[in-house]
Design an enzyme around this catalytic site. Structure first.
Site, short mmCIF file in Angstrom:
data_model
loop_
_atom_site.label_atom_id
_atom_site.label_comp_id
_atom_site.label_asym_id
_atom_site.label_seq_id
_atom_site.Cartn_x
_atom_site.Cartn_y
_atom_site.Cartn_z
CD GLU A 202 41.32 29.01 -18.93
OE1 GLU A 202 40.92 30.05 -18.41
OE2 GLU A 202 42.26 28.34 -18.46
CB CYS B 298 48.47 24.75 -25.54
SG CYS B 298 48.22 23.74 -24.12
CB CYS C 214 41.60 16.58 -15.90
SG CYS C 214 42.62 15.10 -16.22
CB CYS D 275 48.28 15.56 -11.77
SG CYS D 275 48.15 14.27 -13.02
CB CYS E 152 47.27 19.58 -12.55
SG CYS E 152 46.29 20.06 -13.97
N GLY F 49 42.50 18.58 -19.48
CA GLY F 49 42.06 17.21 -19.73
C GLY F 49 43.15 16.26 -20.14
CD GLU F 50 45.75 11.54 -20.47
OE1 GLU F 50 46.66 12.02 -19.79
OE2 GLU F 50 45.92 11.14 -21.64
CB SER G 174 50.60 16.41 -23.58
OG SER G 174 51.07 16.37 -22.26
CB SER H 254 53.10 14.13 -17.46
OG SER H 254 52.61 15.12 -18.30
CG LEU H 255 58.24 10.32 -17.51
CD1 LEU H 255 59.70 9.90 -17.75
CD2 LEU H 255 57.37 9.08 -17.39
CG ASN H 256 55.40 15.29 -13.86
OD1 ASN H 256 56.13 15.97 -14.57
ND2 ASN H 256 54.12 15.18 -14.09
CG ASN I 166 54.47 28.13 -14.54
OD1 ASN I 166 54.88 29.28 -14.53
ND2 ASN I 166 54.86 27.24 -15.43
CB CYS J 47 51.95 23.13 -18.64
SG CYS J 47 51.63 21.41 -18.42
S1 SF4 Z 1 48.23 17.27 -15.40
FE1 SF4 Z 1 46.96 16.65 -17.14
S2 SF4 Z 1 46.29 14.57 -16.57
FE2 SF4 Z 1 47.02 15.51 -14.68
S3 SF4 Z 1 45.17 16.40 -13.73
FE3 SF4 Z 1 46.15 18.00 -15.00
S4 SF4 Z 1 45.09 17.92 -16.95
FE4 SF4 Z 1 44.69 15.97 -15.88
#
Ligand code: SF4
Length: 362
Positions: A101, A114, A121, A125, A128, A171-172, A203, A225-227, A301, A344
């Site tokens: 997507e 985006c 991925c 996380c 996600c 994905g990363e 990102s 991404s710190l979080n 979200n 996101c």
């Molecule tokens: S936030 Fe980014 S790195 Fe983490 S699982 Fe989702 S897509 Fe992968």
């Protein structure tokens, strides 16, 4: 697709996704001059043509040669959802049946796309939807760049232009850094999309060596991404933290070369009762103090099956105020495309019944 689900693979060389230098060396095998590569690049990315027959300044013989041995891939958009706020989400079906997507976010003069760099991925996380899919496979540079071609053409048809690209979809990107680098080359090249590095953002969840290496090669922007502001909580939310803990990551963010006036972005998804307390904001401020880093606060979200919920507006404002009082530039990101699940962490392409059945069996 045949009955067994296998798709025939086109054996011709895909010219989409080839950086200019590769295209030059590919064509030189046929004894073609270097400027031919520039001509082709302009057709593919400037005029967004994916059919050699339409490349009218190339000789008929050359076009026939290209058509016999090469192709310009263009996976179809199986579905396009348009949100009430103008956000558009496309689901592309790739040659092997995988789905990915991309999301276009219009905002005043900006048109930000985006894009995805992997199908699924591996980083898992906890908040996600893409992470919940696991990694299905890396995307090729052609599949990455095609997302940009598709939306650039869609925008051109209504007299608009793509202004920004962010690697913030599925994905990363730094786990597929070779193909992402080839795509970045095309995004920045004057014979590609001609975008400035400040308009292309990678990102990452914080893959330190690849982040520093990519930053030394391309003047792109980074969003990390710190979080969380401590290792225990970050490792729970983002298992990659066990490999690249916060201190090491924050130190690496300070080492990213920056042109004047630019900053690295720290992304912080706010999860109610998990990482949104005033003490978390104060710890984050200490971690980032004095660095050329700005913070994007993203109220979570929620997606189906997620245990997390977003905090209330008061909590978000309080968190932002603490960071700002410590001198850290902080922006609260507006939710976009909520009605089409385009935010996101929400991207999770439908991958078809067959794949779902296989997963159950696995
Ligand atoms: S936030 Fe980014 S790195 Fe983490 S699982 Fe989702 S897509 Fe992968």
């Amino acid at each position: 697709m045949d009955e067994g689900g296998a798709r025939s693979v086109d054996p011709r060389t895909d010219l989409k996704g080839m950086p200019l230098a590769e295209l030059e060396s590919f064509l030189s095998r046929w004894g073609k001059e270097r400027y031919r590569a520039r001509q082709l690049s302009r057709w593919i990315y400037g005029k967004l043509v994916d059919d050699f027959a339409g490349m009218t300044d190339l000789s008929k013989d050359f076009r026939a040669l290209l058509a016999a041995s090469c192709r310009i891939s263009a996976p179809p958009a199986e579905r396009i959802d348009v949100s009430r706020d103008g956000t558009e989400k496309a689901l592309f079906r790739l040659d092997d049946g995988e789905g990915i997507e991309s999301v276009l976010i219009p905002d005043e003069e900006r048109r930000t796309l985006c894009i995805s760099s992997q199908a699924g991925c591996a980083l898992g996380c906890g908040f996600c939807a893409t992470g919940a899919m696991g990694l299905r496979r890396d995307l090729s540079s052609a599949e990455i760049v095609h997302q940009v071609c598709f939306f650039a053409r869609r925008l051109a048809e209504r007299g608009e232009r793509l202004t920004n690209v962010v690697f913030m979809g599925m994905g990363e990107p730094l786990r597929n850094v070779a193909e992402v680098s080839r795509a970045i080359d095309i995004l920045l090249s004057q014979y590609g999309f001609g975008l400035s590095g400040k308009r292309v953002t990678v990102s990452t969840a914080g893959i330190v060596p690849e982040m520093l290496s990519l930053a030394s090669k391309y003047p792109v922007s980074f969003a990390v991404s710190l979080n969380a502001s401590d290792d225990a909580r970050r490792s729970l939310l983002m298992p990659v933290n066990r490999k690249y803990p916060l201190k090491e990551l924050a130190a690496a963010m300070r080492r990213i070369p920056l042109q004047s006036g630019r900053k690295v972005t720290a992304e912080y998804v706010l999860l109610s009762g998990v990482n949104d307390a005033p003490g978390d904001a104060a710890a984050l401020a200490r971690l980032l103090k004095g660095a050329r880093i700005k913070v994007n606060l993203i109220p979570y979200n929620p997606h189906e099956g997620s245990p997390y919920v977003p905090p209330g507006q008061e909590t978000v404002d309080r968190f932002r105020d603490i960071l700002q009082a410590a001198g850290i530039q902080t922006i609260t990101r507006e939710r976009r495309g909520a009605d089409i699940r385009a935010a996101c962490g929400q991207l999770r392409a439908e991958i078809g019944e067959k794949s779902k059945i296989q997963k159950k069996r696995g």
